[in-house]
Structures are given as C-alpha cells and as structure tokens.
Enzyme design. Structure first.
Site, PDB file in Angstrom:
ATOM      1  N   HIS A 104       0.814  -1.209   0.000  1.00 59.74           N
ATOM      2  CA  HIS A 104       0.000   0.000   0.000  1.00 59.74           C
ATOM      3  C   HIS A 104       0.849   1.260   0.000  1.00 59.74           C
ATOM      4  O   HIS A 104       0.409   2.291  -0.530  1.00 59.74           O
ATOM      5  CB  HIS A 104      -0.941   0.016   1.209  1.00 59.74           C
ATOM      6  N   GLY A 105       2.004   1.234   0.591  1.00 62.19           N
ATOM      7  CA  GLY A 105       2.797   2.455   0.621  1.00 62.19           C
ATOM      8  C   GLY A 105       4.184   2.225   1.166  1.00 62.19           C
ATOM      9  O   GLY A 105       4.424   1.313   1.969  1.00 62.19           O
TER      10      GLY A 105
END
Length: 471
Positions: free
Chosen positions: A331-332
């Site tokens: 996700h990041g």
C-alpha cells in the site's frame, strides 16, 4: 486524467466508445483502439510514465514468450517466469521503495539524508501485480505438465494497460479478461451492457463526488491540524474518524464501480472489488469483502506459497501475519503501512485462532469489534504518522478536551448520513445496478439529471484525485 473530470466524462469516454464501436467488426483494429486510448489516458498524467509502462509490458512478454517457446521448462528456460517476477519486483522496488529504503538507512547513518527523489509512476503497484500473476500462472501450468502458451503482444499489452482498471484496479487475471477481448462487442445484450455500465459509472461518480469528497471537506482539515502539531477535542476526533471511515470506502469503491461500469460499456466484465465490507462481522470477513481482487492476489500468490492452511494453527497465523505485512508494504513505502499491515495480519491470525478453538461471538458484537479495529487502523493509514495517530487515539477519550463540534453545512451532514445508510444497509451498488434495476424512462431521466448536476459540481471545483492513486 481523472475519472471524475469533465474532459474524461464529456470527451475521452464518448470519443473512445464511438471509435471502438465503429471498429467493432474488426478484432485487431478495435483492440489497438483501446490500447491507444489507454496509453493516451495514462500519458495524460505524465508522459514520463509511458516508457516504463510500455517497457515493463515488453520485457515481461519477451521473457514469457521465450519460456513458452522453450516448451515451458527445458533446462535454464525453467527459470524465465521467476526472472519475469524478479524483473517486476525490481521495477517496483526502484520506483516505489528506493526513497523508503534510503530514508530507513539514513536513520541509522548508512545513507545521506538527501532523498533520491524518484517519481512514483501512477498505478505501478497494480500493473506489476497483474504481470506477476501472469508469470506465476504460466510457471504453475508448466510445473503441472500442462501445455503453456503466451498471448500475442497486442492482447498482452491491452491486458496490462486497459485504462478502466490501469491505475487502481480491480487487479485482473489474464484468464478473466483476455478471452473477452476477442468477443464481438455487438453481441446480444449490447444495449443492456451500455445502460447498466453507464449507470454503474454514474453511481461510482456519485459515491466519489457526493460522499467521499464532501466527507473530506470536514475530515481533512482536522487531520491536517493534528499533522501540523495541533490537537482535536473528543467530538472532533470522532467526527474526523467517521468522516475518513466513509471517505476512504466511497472513494475506492466509487472508483471500482466506475472502472467496472466502463469495462461493461466496452463489453467486458471486470471482477467485483467490494461487497459491503463495513457489514463484516470479523476481520477475516472484512478482507473477503474489501479490495477483493487484492485479497485474492495475496491469498493465491503469497499466503498459499507460504504454506497456507497447512501445518497447524500457529503456522497459519504466521502465514497470515507475513501476508498482511507485505500487503501493508504494497500500500505504501512507509513504516506506517508496514505497521498497519502487520496489525491486520495479527488480527486475521487471532481471528483464525478464535475459530480454531471453537469460540463464538454474537454477530452484532463481532461487527462492533471489527469496525472498531478497522476505524482505528484507518487513522494510521490516513496520517502515515505515529505521533499524529497516537494524538487522535488520545482525543477519542477526551485527553485533549471533551468539547464537541458542529456540522454547519447541510451538504456535509447529508453526505455523512447518506454514506452511513449506504455503507451499513441496503443492496450493494453492483447488485442493485447489475441485477435488480429494471429499465425505466424515469430512471433514465433521473440519471441524466444527476450526471448534469455532478458535472456542474465538478466544474465548480468539487473534485480530487482518488486516494488509491498514490499506491
């Protein structure tokens, strides 16, 4: 260009549909039409992103084509799908995680404090995952003694670049979408596909413009205040939490509705990505309903290779934790996402242990605990900052003041109420539009008026990027 922009709605989509259906009788030209439109759509963001997307597709296709022509496993050629996977991981590692790694090394004195400054290409996490799934599926087919073949470059490039799901999913498998590219888009049901696809796009646009973006207008200033060193009182903290709780869901599920609707308008059925996740009564149930194509990818290409459900409950808990930890990192590129993923992995593992022990919980209590955990985890997801997250947790209990807050805007109040009703009750948008909605002139008139109204709102400045574009 944004799905929720005037140029996309009023120019790009109508022009692409017009040319595509003018070429409907000719398979190759209509596929090249979609490829050209997809590359234009992607290059509109930043022309510098195009060489990476195209080069990634070419590199993967050449490796897998070589593997297929070798018979799928003779000698050194056996490792070609693995090389393709490593090629994808290298690309995403450089362009998404280089600054994260450099920053982590800088903390312990092994790198300078100066960031590398590599621009994150839009959608790289999604199109690399699709290509990884293609390579792994090809390897598994060869391992099982099946005949292996690779689609032609035209179809492979369209599989990678198809604009409705290019930048934020759904994550589609080749066997789900490529066979559909060959179907005549004028086959029976054309009018229904256009109508239902258009309605689903409209509903997704409404989720984004009328709920997600409106909720952000009250939630974002509060989160920004905390990130700048301020605090929230008890009422503000809970309002900010609820606003983002709705914003994230309607932003991403709205995008997915729009993507699926666009696909249907071109004659393709994309996989459903959301199934009322805020009605889940356990964290395992939540991940069966939230970002379903990512959950499926993590299950099939991480959890099962880790060992899946084999080896006892403790091994299953370990596998769940590692899978969700890597899912968080996907996700990041920040430690906050790693912790967020690890927290969900721990929760999924405990949920599995609970079931293994034969314990039960009333559905309402299970729902309350699940939503409480999800809402708490969304705070870290939103702030990407441990100190800010802890400050908001403290504010939940009135440690920064027990004051309340007011919502002065009827538009914001209506959005928060309508969003809660839609999230917690009633049919899902896909089920309602694709299965339950019946043709009606009044429905068509309402849809037309709604579209005009939302375009006017968009033109008035009520638009923003989709949250998952940053991943």
């Amino acid at each position: 260009m944004l799905f929720n922009s005037e140029i996309f709605i009023l120019l790009f989509v109508p022009a692409t549909l017009l040319v595509y259906y003018r070429l409907a009788a000719h398979n190759r030209p209509r596929q090249w039409c979609l490829i050209a439109a997809s590359l234009l759509f992607y290059g509109y963001w930043d022309i510098r992103f195009l060489p990476l997307l195209f080069g990634s597709a070419v590199g993967n296709w050449l490796l897998l084509r070589w593997f297929a022509r070798s018979g799928g496993g003779a000698g050194m050629h056996r490792s070609l799908p693995l090389i393709a996977v490593l090629f994808n991981l290298l690309l995403i590692g450089i362009f998404k995680y280089a600054d994260f790694v450099a920053g982590t090394l800088a903390v312990v004195g092994l790198w300078s404090d100066e960031p590398i400054g590599i621009i994150l290409p839009l959608g790289i996490s999604f199109y690399t995952f699709q290509q990884i799934s293609y390579a792994v599926d090809l390897h598994r087919a060869a391992r099982d003694g099946k005949a292996v073949s690779v689609h032609g470059f035209r179809e492979y490039l369209l599989f990678v670049s198809f604009f409705p799901q290019l930048v934020a999913g759904p994550i589609v498998r080749h066997n789900e979408i490529i066979p559909q590219f060959r179907l005549d888009p004028r086959r029976p049901g054309l009018e229904e596909r256009l109508a239902r696809g258009g309605m689903l796009f409209l509903v997704g646009l409404g989720k984004k413009v009328l709920i997600a973006d409106v909720a952000a207008r009250i939630g974002s200033p509060m989160f920004n205040r905390v990130l700048e060193g301020g605090t929230l009182n008890l009422g503000e903290a809970w309002l900010a939490t609820y606003a983002y709780f709705l914003q994230l869901y309607f932003d991403f599920s709205g995008y997915s509705d729009m993507a699926i609707g666009l696909g249907l308008m071109f004659g393709f059925l994309l996989p459903i990505n959301f199934n009322a996740p805020y009605r889940a009564t356990s964290i395992q149930d939540f991940w069966r309903r939230w970002h379903m194509t990512l959950s499926r990818f993590l299950r099939d290409y991480l959890y099962i290779p880790f060992g899946g459900n084999r080896g006892g409950i403790l091994v299953q808990m370990r596998n769940s934790f590692l899978t969700m930890l890597l899912g968080g990192l996907w996700h990041g590129a920040a430690w906050s996402y790693v912790v967020w993923g690890g927290a969900h992995g721990l929760a999924v593992g405990i949920n599995g242990l609970w079931r293994h022990l034969g314990l039960r919980m009333p559905a309402l209590l299970g729902w309350f605990c699940t939503m409480g955990f999800v809402a708490a985890s969304w705070i870290l997801f939103r702030t990407e900052d441990f100190a800010a997250t802890w400050s908001i947790y403290q504010s939940w209990f009135g440690l920064h003041g027990r004051g309340g807050t007011t919502i002065d805007s009827p538009l914001i109040l209506s959005a928060l109420i309508a969003g809660g009703i839609a999230a917690f009750a009633g049919p899902t948008s896909q089920k309602f539009i694709l299965d339950q909605l019946r043709p009606s002139r009044w429905v068509g008139l309402f849809a037309a008026l709604a579209l005009v109204g939302m375009i006017l709102l968009i033109g008035g400045g009520l638009q923003s990027e989709f949250i998952y574009f940053q991943f």
